[in-house]
Write a protein that holds these residues in place. Structure first.
Motif, PDB file in Angstrom:
ATOM      1  N   SER A  27       7.931-119.073 -35.356  1.00 32.11           N
ATOM      2  CA  SER A  27       7.530-117.813 -34.741  1.00 32.11           C
ATOM      3  C   SER A  27       8.505-117.469 -33.628  1.00 32.11           C
ATOM      4  CB  SER A  27       6.105-117.906 -34.184  1.00 32.11           C
ATOM      5  OG  SER A  27       5.655-116.602 -33.816  1.00 32.11           O
ATOM      6  N   PHE A  28       8.227-116.379 -32.934  1.00 33.71           N
ATOM      7  CA  PHE A  28       9.024-115.960 -31.793  1.00 33.71           C
ATOM      8  C   PHE A  28       8.538-116.697 -30.549  1.00 33.71           C
ATOM      9  CE2 PHE A  28       9.489-112.339 -34.632  1.00 33.71           C
ATOM     10  CZ  PHE A  28      10.853-112.104 -34.547  1.00 33.71           C
ATOM     11  N   TYR A  29       9.433-117.387 -29.879  1.00 31.37           N
ATOM     12  CA  TYR A  29       9.145-118.059 -28.612  1.00 31.37           C
ATOM     13  C   TYR A  29      10.192-117.579 -27.614  1.00 31.37           C
ATOM     14  CZ  TYR A  29       6.260-120.867 -31.667  1.00 31.37           C
ATOM     15  OH  TYR A  29       5.321-121.261 -32.585  1.00 31.37           O
ATOM     16  N   PRO A  30       9.802-116.691 -26.691  1.00 32.60           N
ATOM     17  CA  PRO A  30      10.764-116.057 -25.793  1.00 32.60           C
ATOM     18  C   PRO A  30      11.686-117.021 -25.059  1.00 32.60           C
ATOM     19  CG  PRO A  30       8.661-114.958 -25.605  1.00 32.60           C
ATOM     20  CD  PRO A  30       8.444-116.163 -26.477  1.00 32.60           C
ATOM     21  N   ASP A  31      11.149-118.166 -24.589  1.00 29.53           N
ATOM     22  CA  ASP A  31      12.012-119.109 -23.868  1.00 29.53           C
ATOM     23  C   ASP A  31      13.095-119.688 -24.777  1.00 29.53           C
ATOM     24  OD1 ASP A  31       9.860-120.367 -25.182  1.00 29.53           O
ATOM     25  OD2 ASP A  31       9.928-122.115 -23.863  1.00 29.53           O
ATOM     26  N   LEU A  32      12.753-119.969 -26.034  1.00 28.23           N
ATOM     27  CA  LEU A  32      13.744-120.454 -27.001  1.00 28.23           C
ATOM     28  C   LEU A  32      14.777-119.373 -27.322  1.00 28.23           C
ATOM     29  CD1 LEU A  32      11.546-122.405 -29.544  1.00 28.23           C
ATOM     30  CD2 LEU A  32      13.458-123.334 -28.248  1.00 28.23           C
ATOM     31  N   LEU A  33      14.316-118.162 -27.507  1.00 31.80           N
ATOM     32  CA  LEU A  33      15.235-117.062 -27.828  1.00 31.80           C
ATOM     33  C   LEU A  33      16.215-116.812 -26.690  1.00 31.80           C
ATOM     34  CD1 LEU A  33      12.708-114.678 -29.568  1.00 31.80           C
ATOM     35  CD2 LEU A  33      14.544-115.988 -30.666  1.00 31.80           C
ATOM     36  N   LYS A  34      15.756-116.948 -25.448  1.00 30.13           N
ATOM     37  CA  LYS A  34      16.651-116.778 -24.304  1.00 30.13           C
ATOM     38  C   LYS A  34      17.728-117.862 -24.298  1.00 30.13           C
ATOM     39  CE  LYS A  34      13.158-114.581 -21.435  1.00 30.13           C
ATOM     40  NZ  LYS A  34      12.250-114.781 -20.285  1.00 30.13           N
ATOM     41  N   MET A  35      17.337-119.102 -24.610  1.00 25.19           N
ATOM     42  CA  MET A  35      18.334-120.189 -24.689  1.00 25.19           C
ATOM     43  C   MET A  35      19.332-119.923 -25.808  1.00 25.19           C
ATOM     44  SD  MET A  35      16.402-123.781 -23.959  1.00 25.19           S
ATOM     45  CE  MET A  35      14.744-123.440 -24.530  1.00 25.19           C
ATOM     46  N   ALA A  36      18.814-119.503 -26.963  1.00 28.53           N
ATOM     47  CA  ALA A  36      19.687-119.258 -28.115  1.00 28.53           C
ATOM     48  C   ALA A  36      20.622-118.077 -27.874  1.00 28.53           C
ATOM     49  CB  ALA A  36      18.845-119.009 -29.361  1.00 28.53           C
ATOM     50  N   ALA A  37      20.230-117.149 -27.025  1.00 26.66           N
ATOM     51  CA  ALA A  37      21.044-115.960 -26.756  1.00 26.66           C
ATOM     52  C   ALA A  37      22.231-116.254 -25.846  1.00 26.66           C
ATOM     53  CB  ALA A  37      20.179-114.865 -26.134  1.00 26.66           C
ATOM     54  N   ASN A  38      22.230-117.386 -25.155  1.00 27.38           N
ATOM     55  CA  ASN A  38      23.287-117.691 -24.200  1.00 27.38           C
ATOM     56  C   ASN A  38      24.220-118.783 -24.737  1.00 27.38           C
ATOM     57  OD1 ASN A  38      24.907-118.295 -22.035  1.00 27.38           O
ATOM     58  ND2 ASN A  38      23.244-118.517 -20.561  1.00 27.38           N
ATOM     59  N   PRO A  39      25.352-118.402 -25.349  1.00 28.17           N
ATOM     60  CA  PRO A  39      26.256-119.403 -25.922  1.00 28.17           C
ATOM     61  C   PRO A  39      27.048-120.177 -24.873  1.00 28.17           C
ATOM     62  CG  PRO A  39      27.218-117.237 -26.135  1.00 28.17           C
ATOM     63  CD  PRO A  39      25.842-117.043 -25.551  1.00 28.17           C
ATOM     64  N   TYR A  40      26.938-119.795 -23.596  1.00 24.42           N
ATOM     65  CA  TYR A  40      27.667-120.476 -22.530  1.00 24.42           C
ATOM     66  C   TYR A  40      26.861-121.605 -21.892  1.00 24.42           C
ATOM     67  CZ  TYR A  40      30.790-116.503 -22.862  1.00 24.42           C
ATOM     68  OH  TYR A  40      31.655-115.564 -23.326  1.00 24.42           O
ATOM     69  N   GLN A  41      25.586-121.706 -22.239  1.00 25.04           N
ATOM     70  CA  GLN A  41      24.719-122.694 -21.610  1.00 25.04           C
ATOM     71  C   GLN A  41      24.387-123.824 -22.577  1.00 25.04           C
ATOM     72  OE1 GLN A  41      23.640-122.633 -18.298  1.00 25.04           O
ATOM     73  NE2 GLN A  41      23.146-124.723 -18.853  1.00 25.04           N
ATOM     74  N   ALA A  42      24.785-125.035 -22.219  1.00 26.79           N
ATOM     75  CA  ALA A  42      24.438-126.203 -23.028  1.00 26.79           C
ATOM     76  C   ALA A  42      22.979-126.569 -22.790  1.00 26.79           C
ATOM     77  CB  ALA A  42      25.328-127.379 -22.673  1.00 26.79           C
ATOM     78  N   VAL A  43      22.328-127.070 -23.824  1.00 28.05           N
ATOM     79  CA  VAL A  43      20.953-127.545 -23.713  1.00 28.05           C
ATOM     80  C   VAL A  43      20.891-129.004 -24.172  1.00 28.05           C
ATOM     81  CG1 VAL A  43      19.903-125.268 -24.005  1.00 28.05           C
ATOM     82  CG2 VAL A  43      20.294-126.696 -26.002  1.00 28.05           C
ATOM     83  N   LYS A  44      19.930-129.719 -23.629  1.00 25.37           N
ATOM     84  CA  LYS A  44      19.720-131.118 -24.006  1.00 25.37           C
ATOM     85  C   LYS A  44      18.479-131.186 -24.896  1.00 25.37           C
ATOM     86  CE  LYS A  44      21.928-133.237 -20.033  1.00 25.37           C
ATOM     87  NZ  LYS A  44      23.035-133.786 -20.760  1.00 25.37           N
ATOM     88  N   VAL A  45      18.646-131.804 -26.052  1.00 30.71           N
ATOM     89  CA  VAL A  45      17.584-131.868 -27.057  1.00 30.71           C
ATOM     90  C   VAL A  45      17.232-133.322 -27.331  1.00 30.71           C
ATOM     91  CG1 VAL A  45      16.964-131.304 -29.450  1.00 30.71           C
ATOM     92  CG2 VAL A  45      18.413-129.740 -28.139  1.00 30.71           C
TER      93      VAL A  45
END
Length: 174
Positions: A67-85
């Motif tokens: 589904s749509f999860y705004p916090d995930l979409l915001k992370m996915a929209a920013n290609p300059y920010q690394a995330v830890k999974v």
């Protein structure tokens, strides 16, 4: 005389991103595949060509969200920010039809989302959103034991805790 075999099974998992649980939000995760790059070596006097390890192919991961999860979409929209999974699961061991052990399986990786999924709408179906990540580091642990760790930016490649590139880094002066 029969010999009992041990069967290992992993049937579920949970995704954590930047320390937040996404339990029940991911439908599927495709973990990185660590694939050796091999370079061909040919030389006079050799019977044939040889291949030697020369690095690792790019590391990628893929998520399918339900589904749509705004916090995930915001992370996915920013290609300059690394995330830890972290992808965490439970490895169950069976013998003779009975579960005899359980151990944590944890895959850690760091990277950037490569695309922003806007999904597919179908009547009476959940929205499916797929996002891909380009990774810089990956580590697999089973029951607290490090199996493999790769950090492409730091030239680290460990197997069973042994740093296979320690001498290489020393040779380069890093």
């Amino acid at each position: 005389m029969s010999t009992k075999i041990s069967i290992n099974r992993v049937t579920n998992a949970n995704v954590w991103i930047n320390g937040n649980s996404y339990l029940g939000r991911a439908e599927e995760v495709t973990l990185p595949q660590i694939k050796a790059k091999m370079s061909e070596h040919k030389g006079l006097g050799l019977l044939g060509a040889l291949e030697y390890f020369s690095g690792v192919d790019k590391l990628e991961a893929k998520f399918k969200w339900n589904s749509f999860y705004p916090d995930l979409l915001k992370m996915a929209a920013n290609p300059y920010q690394a995330v830890k999974v972290q992808v965490r699961s439970s490895l169950e061991t069976y013998e003779g039809g009975s579960r005899i052990a359980q151990a944590a399986v944890v895959v850690y990786f760091t990277g950037q989302f490569r695309d922003l999924p806007l999904g597919t709408f179908k009547q009476q179906d959940n929205v499916e959103l797929e996002s891909n990540m380009s990774l810089t580091a990956c580590k697999l642990e089973i029951d607290g034991v490090e199996i493999v760790e790769i950090d492409l930016e730091s030239n680290i490649y460990k197997v069973d805790g042994e740093d296979l590139l320690a001498q290489y880094r020393a040779n380069l002066g890093i």
